[in-house]
Design a protein around this motif. Structure first.
Motif, PDB file in Angstrom:
ATOM      1  N   VAL A   1       0.822  -1.215   0.000  1.00  0.00           N
ATOM      2  CA  VAL A   1       0.000   0.000   0.000  1.00  0.00           C
ATOM      3  C   VAL A   1       0.853   1.261   0.000  1.00  0.00           C
ATOM      4  CG1 VAL A   1      -2.010  -1.101   1.053  1.00  0.00           C
ATOM      5  CG2 VAL A   1      -0.279  -0.015   2.520  1.00  0.00           C
ATOM      6  N   GLY A   2       2.169   1.109   0.034  1.00  0.00           N
ATOM      7  CA  GLY A   2       3.063   2.261  -0.002  1.00  0.00           C
ATOM      8  C   GLY A   2       4.328   2.004   0.777  1.00  0.00           C
ATOM      9  N   ASN A   3       5.148   3.041   0.869  1.00  0.00           N
ATOM     10  CA  ASN A   3       6.372   2.992   1.663  1.00  0.00           C
ATOM     11  C   ASN A   3       6.126   3.702   2.988  1.00  0.00           C
ATOM     12  OD1 ASN A   3       8.024   1.660  -0.263  1.00  0.00           O
ATOM     13  ND2 ASN A   3       8.127   3.569  -1.414  1.00  0.00           N
ATOM     14  N   VAL A   4       6.924   3.389   3.983  1.00  0.00           N
ATOM     15  CA  VAL A   4       6.770   3.987   5.310  1.00  0.00           C
ATOM     16  C   VAL A   4       6.701   5.511   5.212  1.00  0.00           C
ATOM     17  CG1 VAL A   4       7.885   4.302   7.557  1.00  0.00           C
ATOM     18  CG2 VAL A   4       7.843   2.026   6.499  1.00  0.00           C
ATOM     19  N   ASP A   5       7.552   6.103   4.377  1.00  0.00           N
ATOM     20  CA  ASP A   5       7.598   7.560   4.259  1.00  0.00           C
ATOM     21  C   ASP A   5       6.359   8.158   3.584  1.00  0.00           C
ATOM     22  OD1 ASP A   5      10.071   7.490   5.489  1.00  0.00           O
ATOM     23  OD2 ASP A   5      11.169   7.510   3.590  1.00  0.00           O
ATOM     24  N   ASP A   6       5.520   7.315   2.957  1.00  0.00           N
ATOM     25  CA  ASP A   6       4.295   7.798   2.319  1.00  0.00           C
ATOM     26  C   ASP A   6       3.216   8.153   3.336  1.00  0.00           C
ATOM     27  OD1 ASP A   6       5.428   7.359  -0.181  1.00  0.00           O
ATOM     28  OD2 ASP A   6       4.516   5.360  -0.388  1.00  0.00           O
ATOM     29  N   PHE A   7       3.387   7.715   4.580  1.00  0.00           N
ATOM     30  CA  PHE A   7       2.376   7.916   5.608  1.00  0.00           C
ATOM     31  C   PHE A   7       2.851   8.982   6.593  1.00  0.00           C
ATOM     32  CE2 PHE A   7       1.918   3.725   3.857  1.00  0.00           C
ATOM     33  CZ  PHE A   7       0.571   3.687   3.555  1.00  0.00           C
ATOM     34  N   THR A   8       2.018  10.019   6.763  1.00  0.00           N
ATOM     35  CA  THR A   8       2.335  11.124   7.664  1.00  0.00           C
ATOM     36  C   THR A   8       1.945  10.740   9.083  1.00  0.00           C
ATOM     37  OG1 THR A   8       1.875  12.673   5.875  1.00  0.00           O
ATOM     38  CG2 THR A   8       1.913  13.571   8.107  1.00  0.00           C
ATOM     39  N   GLU A   9       2.834  11.023  10.034  1.00  0.00           N
ATOM     40  CA  GLU A   9       2.538  10.719  11.430  1.00  0.00           C
ATOM     41  C   GLU A   9       1.265  11.431  11.877  1.00  0.00           C
ATOM     42  OE1 GLU A   9       5.920  11.726  13.831  1.00  0.00           O
ATOM     43  OE2 GLU A   9       7.165  10.174  12.920  1.00  0.00           O
ATOM     44  N   ARG A  10       0.428  10.678  12.605  1.00  0.00           N
ATOM     45  CA  ARG A  10      -0.786  11.166  13.256  1.00  0.00           C
ATOM     46  C   ARG A  10      -1.934  11.498  12.305  1.00  0.00           C
ATOM     47  NH1 ARG A  10       0.096  15.728  17.067  1.00  0.00           N
ATOM     48  NH2 ARG A  10      -1.823  14.932  17.957  1.00  0.00           N
ATOM     49  N   LEU A  11      -1.761  11.278  11.002  1.00  0.00           N
ATOM     50  CA  LEU A  11      -2.828  11.533  10.035  1.00  0.00           C
ATOM     51  C   LEU A  11      -3.140  10.265   9.257  1.00  0.00           C
ATOM     52  CD1 LEU A  11      -1.695  14.984   8.603  1.00  0.00           C
ATOM     53  CD2 LEU A  11      -3.385  14.543  10.392  1.00  0.00           C
ATOM     54  N   GLY A  12      -4.384  10.132   8.823  1.00  0.00           N
ATOM     55  CA  GLY A  12      -4.788   8.953   8.070  1.00  0.00           C
ATOM     56  C   GLY A  12      -4.617   9.116   6.576  1.00  0.00           C
ATOM     57  N   ARG A  13      -4.479   7.983   5.929  1.00  0.00           N
ATOM     58  CA  ARG A  13      -4.415   7.948   4.463  1.00  0.00           C
ATOM     59  C   ARG A  13      -5.302   6.802   3.996  1.00  0.00           C
ATOM     60  NH1 ARG A  13       0.638   6.013   0.948  1.00  0.00           N
ATOM     61  NH2 ARG A  13      -0.400   6.037  -1.057  1.00  0.00           N
ATOM     62  N   VAL A  14      -6.164   7.057   3.026  1.00  0.00           N
ATOM     63  CA  VAL A  14      -7.082   6.040   2.520  1.00  0.00           C
ATOM     64  C   VAL A  14      -6.403   5.217   1.435  1.00  0.00           C
ATOM     65  CG1 VAL A  14      -9.273   5.630   1.328  1.00  0.00           C
ATOM     66  CG2 VAL A  14      -9.102   7.439   3.047  1.00  0.00           C
ATOM     67  N   VAL A  15      -6.528   3.890   1.552  1.00  0.00           N
ATOM     68  CA  VAL A  15      -6.092   2.975   0.498  1.00  0.00           C
ATOM     69  C   VAL A  15      -7.270   2.067   0.171  1.00  0.00           C
ATOM     70  CG1 VAL A  15      -3.652   3.048   1.164  1.00  0.00           C
ATOM     71  CG2 VAL A  15      -5.104   1.266   2.089  1.00  0.00           C
ATOM     72  N   ARG A  16      -7.335   1.648  -1.070  1.00  0.00           N
ATOM     73  CA  ARG A  16      -8.393   0.731  -1.493  1.00  0.00           C
ATOM     74  C   ARG A  16      -7.755  -0.580  -1.923  1.00  0.00           C
ATOM     75  NH1 ARG A  16     -10.506   5.407  -1.839  1.00  0.00           N
ATOM     76  NH2 ARG A  16     -12.648   6.010  -2.137  1.00  0.00           N
ATOM     77  N   LEU A  17      -8.275  -1.649  -1.354  1.00  0.00           N
ATOM     78  CA  LEU A  17      -7.852  -2.994  -1.724  1.00  0.00           C
ATOM     79  C   LEU A  17      -9.102  -3.770  -2.115  1.00  0.00           C
ATOM     80  CD1 LEU A  17      -5.246  -3.850   1.073  1.00  0.00           C
ATOM     81  CD2 LEU A  17      -4.802  -3.102  -1.271  1.00  0.00           C
ATOM     82  N   GLY A  18      -9.278  -3.988  -3.402  1.00  0.00           N
ATOM     83  CA  GLY A  18     -10.491  -4.653  -3.861  1.00  0.00           C
ATOM     84  C   GLY A  18     -11.699  -3.850  -3.449  1.00  0.00           C
ATOM     85  N   LYS A  19     -12.603  -4.474  -2.697  1.00  0.00           N
ATOM     86  CA  LYS A  19     -13.827  -3.825  -2.238  1.00  0.00           C
ATOM     87  C   LYS A  19     -13.626  -3.066  -0.927  1.00  0.00           C
ATOM     88  CE  LYS A  19     -16.386  -7.723  -4.104  1.00  0.00           C
ATOM     89  NZ  LYS A  19     -17.169  -8.898  -3.735  1.00  0.00           N
ATOM     90  N   GLU A  20     -12.478  -3.195  -0.330  1.00  0.00           N
ATOM     91  CA  GLU A  20     -12.232  -2.615   0.988  1.00  0.00           C
ATOM     92  C   GLU A  20     -11.637  -1.210   0.896  1.00  0.00           C
ATOM     93  OE1 GLU A  20     -13.150  -4.418   3.709  1.00  0.00           O
ATOM     94  OE2 GLU A  20     -13.782  -5.971   2.294  1.00  0.00           O
ATOM     95  N   GLU A  21     -12.190  -0.281   1.699  1.00  0.00           N
ATOM     96  CA  GLU A  21     -11.613   1.044   1.853  1.00  0.00           C
ATOM     97  C   GLU A  21     -11.010   1.091   3.252  1.00  0.00           C
ATOM     98  OE1 GLU A  21     -13.386   5.387   2.303  1.00  0.00           O
ATOM     99  OE2 GLU A  21     -13.433   4.682   0.215  1.00  0.00           O
ATOM    100  N   ILE A  22      -9.707   1.306   3.322  1.00  0.00           N
ATOM    101  CA  ILE A  22      -8.958   1.168   4.558  1.00  0.00           C
ATOM    102  C   ILE A  22      -8.250   2.476   4.891  1.00  0.00           C
ATOM    103  CG2 ILE A  22      -7.066  -0.108   5.673  1.00  0.00           C
ATOM    104  CD1 ILE A  22      -7.788  -2.432   3.686  1.00  0.00           C
ATOM    105  N   ALA A  23      -8.326   2.872   6.164  1.00  0.00           N
ATOM    106  CA  ALA A  23      -7.605   4.051   6.654  1.00  0.00           C
ATOM    107  C   ALA A  23      -6.322   3.554   7.312  1.00  0.00           C
ATOM    108  CB  ALA A  23      -8.457   4.820   7.651  1.00  0.00           C
ATOM    109  N   VAL A  24      -5.187   4.048   6.843  1.00  0.00           N
ATOM    110  CA  VAL A  24      -3.888   3.646   7.382  1.00  0.00           C
ATOM    111  C   VAL A  24      -3.320   4.828   8.163  1.00  0.00           C
ATOM    112  CG1 VAL A  24      -1.575   2.813   6.817  1.00  0.00           C
ATOM    113  CG2 VAL A  24      -3.535   2.065   5.445  1.00  0.00           C
ATOM    114  N   PHE A  25      -2.855   4.538   9.380  1.00  0.00           N
ATOM    115  CA  PHE A  25      -2.328   5.570  10.278  1.00  0.00           C
ATOM    116  C   PHE A  25      -0.923   5.199  10.727  1.00  0.00           C
ATOM    117  CE2 PHE A  25      -6.910   5.573  10.780  1.00  0.00           C
ATOM    118  CZ  PHE A  25      -7.233   6.914  10.708  1.00  0.00           C
ATOM    119  N   LYS A  26      -0.063   6.225  10.877  1.00  0.00           N
ATOM    120  CA  LYS A  26       1.280   6.024  11.434  1.00  0.00           C
ATOM    121  C   LYS A  26       1.391   6.857  12.708  1.00  0.00           C
ATOM    122  CE  LYS A  26       5.196   7.682   9.499  1.00  0.00           C
ATOM    123  NZ  LYS A  26       6.357   7.761   8.592  1.00  0.00           N
TER     124      LYS A  26
END
Length: 121
Positions: free
Chosen positions: A15-40
């Motif tokens: 879903v990305g590299n570690v540096d693609d995710f900002t600390e304390r903020l969410g990022r939406v990724v889609r995997l198939g039918k799933e919408e997922i919020a990823v947080f660091k």
């Protein structure tokens, strides 16, 4: 790139590299039918939760802010544990969580093999 399988019958998708995710903020990724919020977190831990508020008004959680291992739901201001998706007292509910593997700099989120439908990275 081929997905990585583990013995728990999860398929892990990049879903990305570690540096693609900002600390304390969410990022939406889609995997198939799933919408997922990823947080660091500020200590570098990465968590993945279903991007759906457990509150009565619905909505998404990706816009929430995290403090430690707690997500503040942007819609109802509920506190949600990033580790297990449980809504903290005095409110109740739960958000679905997904396993995360960090391999080198790559972040991968796991779906059960019978979920998410067929898709390519």
């Amino acid at each position: 790139m081929e997905p990585i399988l583990n013995r728990d019958e999860y398929t892990f998708y990049l879903v990305g590299n570690v540096d693609d995710f900002t600390e304390r903020l969410g990022r939406v990724v889609r995997l198939g039918k799933e919408e997922i919020a990823v947080f660091k977190t500020t200590d570098g831990q990465i968590y993945a939760l279903e991007n759906k508020s457990p509150g009565p008004r619905g909505g998404t959680i990706a816009e929430g802010i995290i403090s430690g291992e707690v997500l503040f739901d942007p819609i109802c201001d509920w506190k949600i544990s990033l580790t297990d998706g449980q809504v903290l007292d005095p409110d109740t509910g739960q958000v679905r969580t997904y396993p995360v593997h960090v391999l080198g700099n790559e972040v991968r989120v796991g779906l059960l093999m019978n979920e998410g439908g067929l898709f390519h990275e």
